[in-house]
Design an enzyme around this catalytic site. Structure first.
Site, short mmCIF file in Angstrom:
data_model
loop_
_atom_site.label_atom_id
_atom_site.label_comp_id
_atom_site.label_asym_id
_atom_site.label_seq_id
_atom_site.Cartn_x
_atom_site.Cartn_y
_atom_site.Cartn_z
CB SER A 124 -0.80 -0.17 1.32
OG SER A 124 -1.48 1.25 1.58
CE1 TYR A 148 -3.87 -2.77 5.55
CE2 TYR A 148 -3.22 -0.03 5.29
CZ TYR A 148 -3.73 -1.59 4.47
OH TYR A 148 -4.12 -1.60 3.60
CE LYS A 152 -1.31 -4.77 3.21
NZ LYS A 152 -1.58 -5.66 2.78
#
Ligand code: NAD
Ligand code: UDP
Length: 336
Positions: A124, A148, A152
């Site tokens: 992302s 989050y 990643k």
């Protein structure tokens, strides 16, 4: 190619499965359905007029995954499965690390045990944190501001280490900007299980009458109209990037990292106006305080993907909002 798609019942995964099947590949989905519905898989089959085997398996379940690998002779894996809500990740960090990191480790273990070493991973643009300048290039400094994003970033690092220790691995790390829109048929799309966190599904749900008004998070950013600027990319363009990445891994092994964005920035109010113009629906909104953790501006330099993958986004903002609305208006309650 025979491709395992983890999280293939989800938003981006389902659109990618359509393109895999359309291109003549065989795809198999594993998904635990924690944020999706098996109905999406059936609709993909109907769009592509091809079969899409589905296995309800959690990617943290080594034995469950191993049974799926026993049944098929996979060439590659596209790994979408993961949890993605930033706010929830702050409240439930352990759950995010277990799901996104442990899940990836288990997947890699089972892949290695089955001699499958080609992996495309959903990363992302959040791994760039708050970039000092835009457009963002792949070699910009990386950072994370929430669990989050950190999951990643950690998985990217784990996968790079994996290639160093075992060069047989070929890995594409794809950093998505802001996926929006839906398949042009309007039969598959983004189906948030709760009140949407993201802008485009929120706008669509106001337009369809499910939500009263959009809260625009801040109009005092250093941007042309004061609202946040993002690189919105049509989900079908994004999906196509995965097919190009698979081709690249076959032709030129190694670890590669690409931004998948359009290279254009649009503000919240730009998107709202484009939606109203394209759909003829008016969307009530109010300006509220900034959302904690949001940045002012984020858009890609997507020239590396163009150069090395021969990929670029072809759909514009009008396509994005039209297709988002087609999906929302035809499926006011999503897959339910
Ligand atoms: P999604 O929630 O629609 O799809 C993810 C799918 O993974 C869901 O179907 C869910 O049920 C499944 N899943 C989650 N944990 C699982 C597990 N442990 N085992 C098996 N299945 C599991 O999300 P999406 O928007 O399609 O995102 C796909 C991937 O892309 C995610 O990894 C996400 O973090 C990443 N990503 C998404 C965006 C975005 O804005 N949508 C942006 C950047 C990156
Ligand atoms: N946004 C907003 N209202 C919403 C959701 C989002 O104003 O209900 C804004 C948000 O502040 C950001 C942009 O829309 O500037 C895109 O947010 P989204 O959550 O879709 O994606 P993000 O870039 O945060 O991952």
């Amino acid at each position: 190619m025979k491709v395992l798609v983890t999280g293939g019942a989800g938003y981006i995964g389902s659109h990618t499965c359509v393109q895999l099947l359309d291109a003549g590949h065989q795809a198999v989905v594993v998904d635990n359905l924690c944020n999706s519905s098996e109905e999406a898989v059936r609709r993909v089959e109907s769009i592509a007029s091809a079969s899409l085997p589905f296995h309800k398996v959690d990617i943290r379940d080594n034995d469950g995954l191993a049974k799926v690998f026993d049944q098929y002779d996979f060439d590659s894996v596209i790994h979408f499965a993961g949890l993605k809500a930033v706010g929830e990740s702050v409240a439930k960090s352990l759950m995010y690390y277990q799901n996104n990191i442990q899940g990836t480790l288990t997947l890699c273990d089972v892949m290695a045990a089955n001699n499958v070493h080609n992996l495309v991973f959903s990363s992302s643009a959040t791994v760039y944190g708050d970039p000092a300048t835009v457009p963002i290039k792949e070699d910009f400094p990386l950072s994370a501001t929430n669990p989050y994003g950190r999951s990643k970033l950690m998985v990217e690092e784990i996968l790079r280490d994996l290639h160093v220790s075992e060069p047989a691995w070929n890995i594409a790390l794809l950093r998505y900007f802001n996926p929006v829109g839906a398949h042009a048929s309007g039969t598959i799309g983004e189906d948030p299980s709760d009140i949407p966190n993201n802008l485009m599904p929120f706008i669509s749900q106001v337009a369809v009458g499910k939500l009263e008004k959009l809260s625009v998070f801040g109009n005092d950013y250093p941007t042309p109209d004061g609202t946040g600027v993002r690189d919105y990319i049509h989900v079908d363009d994004l999906a196509n990037g995965h097919l190009k990445a698979l081709e690249r891994l076959q032709a030129q092994p190694g670890v590669v990292t690409y931004n998948l964005g359009t290279g254009n920035g649009y503000s919240v109010l730009d998107m709202l106006k484009a939606f109203e113009q394209e759909t003829g629906k008016s969307v009530a909104y109010e300006i509220v305080a900034r959302r904690p953790g949001d940045i002012a501006t984020c858009y890609a330099d997507a020239s590396l993907a163009k150069k090395e993958l021969g990929w670029q986004a072809t759909r514009n903002v009008e396509d994005m909002v039209r297709d988002a609305w087609k999906w929302q208006s035809q499926n006011p309650n999503g897959y339910r």
